[in-house]
Write an enzyme that holds these catalytic residues in place. Structure first.
Site, PDB file in Angstrom:
ATOM      1  NE  ARG A  51      -9.133  40.747  -5.225  1.00 22.10           N
ATOM      2  CZ  ARG A  51      -8.252  41.466  -5.883  1.00 22.10           C
ATOM      3  NH1 ARG A  51      -6.981  41.446  -5.554  1.00 22.10           N
ATOM      4  NH2 ARG A  51      -8.626  42.205  -6.910  1.00 22.10           N
ATOM      5  CE1 TYR A  95     -14.902  42.575  -0.706  1.00 23.54           C
ATOM      6  CE2 TYR A  95     -12.774  41.591  -1.214  1.00 23.54           C
ATOM      7  CZ  TYR A  95     -13.966  42.160  -1.633  1.00 23.54           C
ATOM      8  OH  TYR A  95     -14.238  42.264  -2.971  1.00 23.54           O
ATOM      9  CE  LYS A 139     -11.007  36.502  -8.151  1.00 24.30           C
ATOM     10  NZ  LYS A 139     -11.271  37.901  -8.179  1.00 24.30           N
ATOM     11  CG  HIS A 198      -8.988  37.361 -12.719  1.00 25.14           C
ATOM     12  ND1 HIS A 198      -8.617  38.671 -12.546  1.00 25.14           N
ATOM     13  CD2 HIS A 198     -10.148  37.216 -12.033  1.00 25.14           C
ATOM     14  CE1 HIS A 198      -9.511  39.292 -11.799  1.00 25.14           C
ATOM     15  NE2 HIS A 198     -10.439  38.433 -11.476  1.00 25.14           N
ATOM     16  CB  SER A 212     -10.741  43.019  -9.621  1.00 27.52           C
ATOM     17  OG  SER A 212     -10.074  41.812  -9.378  1.00 27.52           O
ATOM     18  CB  CYS A 248     -11.817  45.842 -15.913  1.00 26.76           C
ATOM     19  SG  CYS A 248     -10.527  46.775 -15.090  1.00 26.76           S
ATOM     20  CG  ASN A 290     -21.025  45.038 -16.460  1.00 22.04           C
ATOM     21  OD1 ASN A 290     -21.825  44.557 -15.662  1.00 22.04           O
ATOM     22  ND2 ASN A 290     -20.451  46.213 -16.285  1.00 22.04           N
ATOM     23  CG  ASP A 337     -13.840  36.429 -10.729  1.00 27.38           C
ATOM     24  OD1 ASP A 337     -13.299  37.403 -11.278  1.00 27.38           O
ATOM     25  OD2 ASP A 337     -13.547  36.066  -9.584  1.00 27.38           O
ATOM     26  CB  SER A 343     -21.240  47.669  -2.508  1.00 23.94           C
ATOM     27  OG  SER A 343     -21.567  48.226  -3.762  1.00 23.94           O
ATOM     28  NE  ARG A 344     -16.689  42.971  -5.187  1.00 21.43           N
ATOM     29  CZ  ARG A 344     -15.955  42.570  -6.219  1.00 21.43           C
ATOM     30  NH1 ARG A 344     -16.339  41.555  -6.965  1.00 21.43           N
ATOM     31  NH2 ARG A 344     -14.839  43.191  -6.534  1.00 21.43           N
ATOM     32  NE  ARG A 350     -11.777  50.326 -15.000  1.00 13.11           N
ATOM     33  CZ  ARG A 350     -13.051  50.693 -15.050  1.00 13.11           C
ATOM     34  NH1 ARG A 350     -13.368  51.933 -15.400  1.00 13.11           N
ATOM     35  NH2 ARG A 350     -14.000  49.842 -14.727  1.00 13.11           N
ATOM     36  CG  ASP A 371     -23.766  49.212 -28.147  1.00  8.16           C
ATOM     37  OD1 ASP A 371     -24.468  48.680 -29.027  1.00  8.16           O
ATOM     38  OD2 ASP A 371     -24.162  50.168 -27.447  1.00  8.16           O
TER      39      ASP A 371
HETATM   40  O1  SAT Z   1     -12.662  40.387  -4.058  1.00 12.18           O
HETATM   41  S1  SAT Z   1     -12.656  39.354  -5.067  1.00 12.18           S
HETATM   42  O2  SAT Z   1     -11.275  38.919  -5.298  1.00 12.18           O
HETATM   43  O3  SAT Z   1     -13.436  38.210  -4.662  1.00 12.18           O
HETATM   44  C1  SAT Z   1     -13.284  39.960  -6.517  1.00 12.18           C
HETATM   45  C2  SAT Z   1     -12.223  40.552  -7.327  1.00 12.18           C
HETATM   46  O4  SAT Z   1     -11.497  41.418  -6.844  1.00 12.18           O
HETATM   47  O5  SAT Z   1     -12.068  40.148  -8.495  1.00 12.18           O
HETATM   48 MN    MN Z   2     -12.131  38.746 -10.079  1.00 18.15          MN
END
Ligand code: SAT
Ligand code: MN
Length: 589
Positions: A69, A197, A206, A226, A248, A250, A254, A277, A370-371, A402, A498
């Site tokens: 982004r 992107y 977003k 978010h 994003s 962080c 997961n 997200d 990478s996604r 973080r 954990d």
């Molecule tokens: O690139 S995105 O905005 O789609 C993912 C992110 O940064 O949270």
């Molecule tokens: Mn995000």
């Protein structure tokens, strides 16, 4: 494909502007998408991967200057600068339309114009919203087809209504100097040029579901956040749902898909993923806060995803997935990224498209941002309420960033307004999800700094007001930090699965089952109330994780004061009061 006059007028207007070869309406049929995949393979936009190992999967490499982004080129274009507020880039709408239309003019020459009708949220739900994205990129069409609900049925649901968001994307020639992501929340419009992107061009994500939707939410009385949404199932109990906002990169994906540690599995704990997200939150008929995930897929960070960090995400990527900017293993036509396993391919192509020997090269095979774009239905622990049009009731809201130091592993706010304060003072180290330096601490209130579509001072006020509306039924608000490091710079807390140990404490607090320690920053756990069974964590490490360094917090309070000054009179007095109270508790005169 529709008789909706508002859509047809706009499509005509855009057609005259961008001058395409052909117009193609995306109806959402498998056949149409399949044909587009084939076409994208022919023109090298996609590479078809090993269909035995990765059925329905494709690889895409973006331009090397277009991998994240671009916050500095993202604008909120509102009548006045004050509406956009001090944390957004602002442009006068007229100027922005002229500038971007000038760039977009004739940019589809020789190309097809794809029109994607999409729904954010289950089609037909009263919580859902509809958008139309026009793009010249098949990659965008195919990603939108995973990330949102698309096609003819969306148009049928919309009927003649003009309540939809316009989105125009033009790839142009990916010129960074002419890259603009412009939002016009007052006209429900998004214009995005010179990027391909995800976060810049999958306009449902977003741009709509956060920036435009947060603006809509302020006027309509709901929140676009978010946040991940997950359900925690315990033996003989109802599933409890929580939301968590982290910046994003962080660990939202997961946490949303975590696998309980063995001691919890044995007790029968299970996690159900609703979203990773974005959450849209409203007051329900029962007076509680309810959340839907407006998306239909995961656009997750590939690098670092592995069997240990997120097995459910990894499994989600094993079919019908588009990988972006990962390494291509030529031996078996599969993909690889850093930390996927300890066996990088030798005979490979890196994310830049260069020959790459993963065993010898010092360079990375995959871009750190990478996604994977994977359908939500691939997730082995997808919640049965994923498509529930009413969403799920939320018992706790968690903020987190973080931070190497200062912020303890978990604390609970004293009440809603204090919780809003806790969200507003969030800071986090930057990650590769946005262009610019990585690892720099910045204020990122509610993890919404790059995504709030209006004045953040007003946004804080909207949060305060939501608390008033919810009253007694408002969820409790917590803050977590998985990323504290020791003197040698190593993470103290194991994280990943954990983290359920901390969620468990949070649930106990929501049910008023566990005592807590009152500290200057909030309620904190007693060490014995964090379940560390099966963990190799010493008492002193636990102390370190829960330590509050008053001097660092004094600094934090001073920085918050500086940060708050930006908002001037738009900062709600409730937050000013909270800052005064924090300073008193820290004994700052
Ligand atoms: O690139 S995105 O905005 O789609 C993912 C992110 O940064 O949270
Ligand atoms: Mn995000």
């Amino acid at each position: 494909m529709t008789h909706n006059i508002h859509i047809n007028n706009w499509v005509n207007q855009i057609k005259n502007l961008v001058n395409p070869n052909k117009i193609i309406w995306i109806d959402g049929s498998e056949m149409q998408l399949e044909n587009l995949k084939q076409e994208a393979c022919q023109n090298n936009e996609l590479i078809k991967l090993n269909q035995d190992k990765l059925p329905g999967c494709y690889l895409h490499r973006s331009s090397a200057n277009d991998v994240a982004r671009v916050e500095d080129r993202t604008f909120i274009c509102t009548k006045s600068k004050e509406i956009a507020g001090p944390t957004n880039n602002w442009m006068d709408p007229k100027e922005a339309y002229n500038l971007v239309y000038d760039i977009a003019k004739d940019s589809y020459k020789g190309k097809n114009m794809y029109i994607i009708p999409y729904s954010m949220g289950p089609i037909g739900s009263k919580f859902s919203k509809i958008g139309i994205e026009i793009t010249d990129s098949i990659y965008v069409v195919l990603n939108m087809a995973i990330m949102t609900r698309i096609g003819k049925k969306v148009l049928d649901t919309l009927g003649e209504s003009n309540d939809w968001v316009r989105g125009l994307h033009c790839s142009c020639n990916l010129d960074e100097e002419k890259r603009y992501i412009c939002h016009f929340p007052e006209d429900n419009t998004i214009l995005s040029v010179n990027s391909c992107y995800g976060g810049n061009v999958l306009l449902g994500k977003k741009c709509f579901a956060l920036r435009i939707a947060s603006f809509q939410g302020q006027t309509e009385g709901w929140l676009a956040e978010h946040m991940l949404i997950l359900g925690i199932q315990r033996p003989n109990k109802d599933i409890i749902y929580i939301c968590a906002a982290f910046p994003s990169g962080c660990g939202k994906t997961n946490l949303a898909m975590l696998i309980p540690p063995k001691v919890y599995q044995e007790k029968g704990y299970k996690i159900w993923c609703v979203g990773d997200d974005i959450a849209w939150l409203r007051k329900g008929k029962d007076g509680r806060l309810w959340a839907i995930n407006p998306e239909n897929g995961f656009f997750g960070v590939a690098s670092g995803t592995n069997e240990n960090s997120n097995l459910n995400a990894l499994k989600s990527t094993r079919k019908d997935t588009i990988f972006t900017n990962v390494a291509h293993n030529l031996d078996d036509n599969t993909v690889w990224w850093e930390d996927l396993d300890k066996n990088p391919p030798s005979n490979a192509i890196n994310w830049k498209g260069e020959k790459w020997d993963g065993k010898r090269s010092n360079e990375k095979g995959a871009h750190p941002n990478s996604r994977f774009t994977s359908p939500a239905k691939n997730c082995p622990i997808l919640s049965e309420n994923f498509n529930n049009e009413n969403g799920v009731p939320i018992s706790a809201i968690i903020f987190g960033g973080r931070r190497k130091q200062t912020t303890p592993i978990v604390y609970e706010s004293f009440d809603w307004n204090h919780g809003v304060f806790v969200g507003s003072i969030m800071s986090s180290e930057t990650t590769a999800a946005a262009t610019g330096a990585v690892g720099v601490i910045r204020h990122d209130p509610m993890a919404m700094l790059p995504f709030c579509g209006y004045n953040m001072g007003k946004y804080f006020k909207h949060w305060i007001d939501m608390g008033k509306t919810l009253g007694e039924k408002a969820p409790k608000i917590f803050n977590v930090n998985w990323f504290r490091t020791d003197k040698n710079g190593n993470f103290i807390w194991p994280g990943f699965g954990d983290n359920l140990r901390i969620l468990d404490w949070i649930l106990g607090r929501c049910e008023d089952k566990i005592q807590s320690k009152k500290t200057p920053i909030g309620y904190m756990p007693f060490n014995q109330d964090i379940n560390t069974d099966g963990l190799n964590l010493s008492e002193s490490e636990l102390n370190e994780l829960t330590e509050i360094d008053i001097d660092l917090w004094k600094k934090e309070a001073e920085e918050t004061e500086q940060f708050y000054k930006k908002f001037g009179s738009n900062l709600p007095k409730e937050l000013d009061e909270q800052l005064v109270l924090l300073k008193q508790r820290l004994n700052i005169s």
